[in-house]
Design a protein around this motif. Sequence first.
Motif, PDB file in Angstrom:
ATOM      1  N   SER A  31       0.823  -1.207   0.000  1.00 46.05           N
ATOM      2  CA  SER A  31       0.000   0.000   0.000  1.00 46.05           C
ATOM      3  C   SER A  31       0.853   1.251   0.000  1.00 46.05           C
ATOM      4  O   SER A  31       0.467   2.275  -0.542  1.00 46.05           O
ATOM      5  CB  SER A  31      -0.949  -0.003   1.206  1.00 46.05           C
ATOM      6  N   LYS A  90     -10.061   7.190  -1.414  1.00 48.87           N
ATOM      7  CA  LYS A  90      -8.768   7.478  -0.794  1.00 48.87           C
ATOM      8  C   LYS A  90      -8.216   8.779  -1.375  1.00 48.87           C
ATOM      9  O   LYS A  90      -7.793   8.834  -2.525  1.00 48.87           O
ATOM     10  CB  LYS A  90      -7.816   6.324  -1.079  1.00 48.87           C
ATOM     11  N   ASP A 138      -8.812   8.627   5.724  1.00 51.74           N
ATOM     12  CA  ASP A 138      -9.164   7.387   6.415  1.00 51.74           C
ATOM     13  C   ASP A 138     -10.227   6.666   5.591  1.00 51.74           C
ATOM     14  O   ASP A 138     -11.238   7.266   5.195  1.00 51.74           O
ATOM     15  CB  ASP A 138      -9.726   7.685   7.808  1.00 51.74           C
ATOM     16  N   GLU A 175      -7.464   1.827   6.682  1.00 46.16           N
ATOM     17  CA  GLU A 175      -6.216   2.577   6.583  1.00 46.16           C
ATOM     18  C   GLU A 175      -6.440   4.019   7.035  1.00 46.16           C
ATOM     19  O   GLU A 175      -7.432   4.641   6.659  1.00 46.16           O
ATOM     20  CB  GLU A 175      -5.675   2.567   5.150  1.00 46.16           C
ATOM     21  N   HIS A 211      -4.347   7.619   7.022  1.00 43.60           N
ATOM     22  CA  HIS A 211      -3.186   8.314   6.479  1.00 43.60           C
ATOM     23  C   HIS A 211      -3.108   9.733   7.026  1.00 43.60           C
ATOM     24  O   HIS A 211      -4.122  10.443   7.087  1.00 43.60           O
ATOM     25  CB  HIS A 211      -3.268   8.387   4.942  1.00 43.60           C
ATOM     26  N   GLN A 271       1.108   6.105   7.968  1.00 40.02           N
ATOM     27  CA  GLN A 271      -0.008   5.223   7.668  1.00 40.02           C
ATOM     28  C   GLN A 271      -0.188   4.221   8.804  1.00 40.02           C
ATOM     29  O   GLN A 271       0.784   3.620   9.278  1.00 40.02           O
ATOM     30  CB  GLN A 271       0.266   4.472   6.365  1.00 40.02           C
ATOM     31  N   ILE A 300      -2.461   0.766   9.569  1.00 36.23           N
ATOM     32  CA  ILE A 300      -3.326  -0.260   8.983  1.00 36.23           C
ATOM     33  C   ILE A 300      -3.960  -1.049  10.113  1.00 36.23           C
ATOM     34  O   ILE A 300      -3.261  -1.636  10.953  1.00 36.23           O
ATOM     35  CB  ILE A 300      -2.528  -1.201   8.064  1.00 36.23           C
ATOM     36  N   SER A 309      -2.677  -4.179  14.312  1.00 35.41           N
ATOM     37  CA  SER A 309      -2.421  -2.932  13.605  1.00 35.41           C
ATOM     38  C   SER A 309      -0.953  -2.858  13.224  1.00 35.41           C
ATOM     39  O   SER A 309      -0.103  -3.570  13.773  1.00 35.41           O
ATOM     40  CB  SER A 309      -2.792  -1.721  14.464  1.00 35.41           C
TER      41      SER A 309
END
Length: 387
Positions: free
Chosen positions: A4, A164, A180, A201, A203, A229, A231, A238
């Motif tokens: 990603s 995104k 997000d 995700e 960011h 980031q 996840i 996470s």
Amino acid sequence: MFRSLWLFTLLFPAVISVPAQAQLVLTAADFQAQTSASFQEFLADNNNGNLPNNLAFLPDLLLLDGNNNTFDFAAITAQLPLFSTNYYLSFPSDSVAIPGAASTFNGEVTDVWQVDFEESSTPDIFIFRSITADSLAWLGNGVWQDTNADGTPDPVVSVFSPGKLQAPLPLQMGNAWQSDFTHINTVETPIGVVEIPGVVEEHDIQVDGYGTLITHNGSFPCLRIRINQTILSPDGSSQELGGWSFVTADLEQLGVFYDQHIPADPAEISFDLSSPQSISLFSPSNTMTTAIAPTTTAGSDRLMAHPNYPNPFLRETTLPFELTEAGHVRLSIFNSIGQRVALLVDETRAAGKHAVRWTPENMPSGLYFFELETDGAISRRTMLHVK
């Protein structure tokens, strides 16, 4: 682990050799100009053990003040191995034959990015984008993959909900934003389409510098973007990732990423910046070099075959050439073992610039040559056809 992040790095689509630069501003027009481009990703990854050996200078380079500085990665980027070949496609496109892709995104898709991995066992990915005057967003991904191990590829579409946000536009020094979203995977099955919630995700992104990016391909005005980031997996686990991405106006882009967040204050960094998890470089395909140099013969001052574009190419490429005087011209295509596979021009042409398109229907992937000949003089170029 880092897919990603490397996918994020290719958001942004000239070349001068002095470090002093005006601050770069990227608009929707810059991104829309990408839509006919092809480009390559070069990637070194700690998991694969192919990172360059000596990266001790990275901390000093990454922690340079972000106000009009020079970020010289030439020594690294000359060593990076090829990871994927990429294309922007118009949409809708027969190349994106994934059922439901067109309707899934409610007509918001403006173009599609196709990623062809060098590893043949990895399926190609299609990334659906939306470009408006004030934003660049990814709407989701699509892939053909054998999800139930029955030997037949199945269409899988991952929708980002909400979309995104890759960048607010215009993109410039000082921009900061959060994005997000949740991956919603849709899979066609014999009983219909099934939705499977995926990872979340988060960011946190800021344009924290500008200046000149130097790679082995040259020098480019750039913006430096700090990316963090998180996840969150459905099982409750996470992962935190971070790094910097150096973006330009012409698809030359470099990213350095870690398995740590990057603090806003560089003095607070508590891990070894000389040990990244991955380094990636995206470059326009016409910067690719081959082992076979262009060929000319005596008398070639009368003609010149210029580099084809795009190169590598997927379906069609344009072959430009120039004649200093009128004459009978033959433009031929040869495969890698010297067999002529096409004769595109066999006629008298006037002096000046010309261009011919070639669509290699039913031709295998591989290295090809286009040869321009007139009165015994020859000019030859190499090109790469990929599928």
